[in-house]
Design a protein around this motif. Structure first.
Motif: not given
Length: 156
Positions: A109, A114, A153
């Protein structure tokens, strides 16, 4: 809005409860998109308002529909799905994105997304758990919808 966390196997799931969520599904495979829409419609408070099969169509829908939730495939026939996420952030900064992609395992990501991207789900893994007889459809859709992250992520 309330949040609750659930442990399912080795995944931590977050259920976000809101009075009403407008959802846009961006998926280039129409049959897959229709199946996903019907599953998500089983979740109380979630309305699938539109589906898109291309980046261009999704960009138009983000501007006109301003969805609260975006289910997003990364690989679209006319470009990168992350462009759609960036556009949604401009139109509805409070929206959330769940990336649903065959590229989930390699997804990193970008830092500026985010706060927007709430989860990453591998498309193949998500539907390998699909209930064949439909008996546990509500619990399956709840697990899918509330997944925060199956893949890290992180900003590399």
């Amino acid at each position: 809005m309330q949040q609750s966390y659930h442990q399912v196997g080795h995944f931590v799931l977050r259920a976000v409860i809101s009075p009403s969520w407008r959802c846009l599904i961006v998926e280039d495979q129409r049959m897959f998109s229709q199946l996903l829409a019907s599953m998500l419609e089983a979740i109380p408070g979630l309305e699938v308002t539109a589906t898109a099969t291309s980046q261009a169509e999704a960009l138009d829908l983000c501007a006109s529909e301003r969805p609260d939730l975006l289910i997003l495939d990364l690989a679209l026939p006319d470009g990168d799905g992350l462009v759609v996420a960036e556009a949604l952030a401009q139109h509805n900064p409070a929206a959330r994105v769940v990336v649903l992609s065959g590229q989930a395992a390699s997804f990193i990501c970008p830092g500026h997304l985010q706060g927007l991207i709430s989860g990453v789900v591998d498309k193949t893994a998500a539907f390998s758990q699909y209930p064949r007889d439909g008996s546990s459809m509500p619990s399956f859709t709840q697990r899918f919808f509330s997944a925060t992250s199956e893949t890290p992520i992180s900003d590399a």
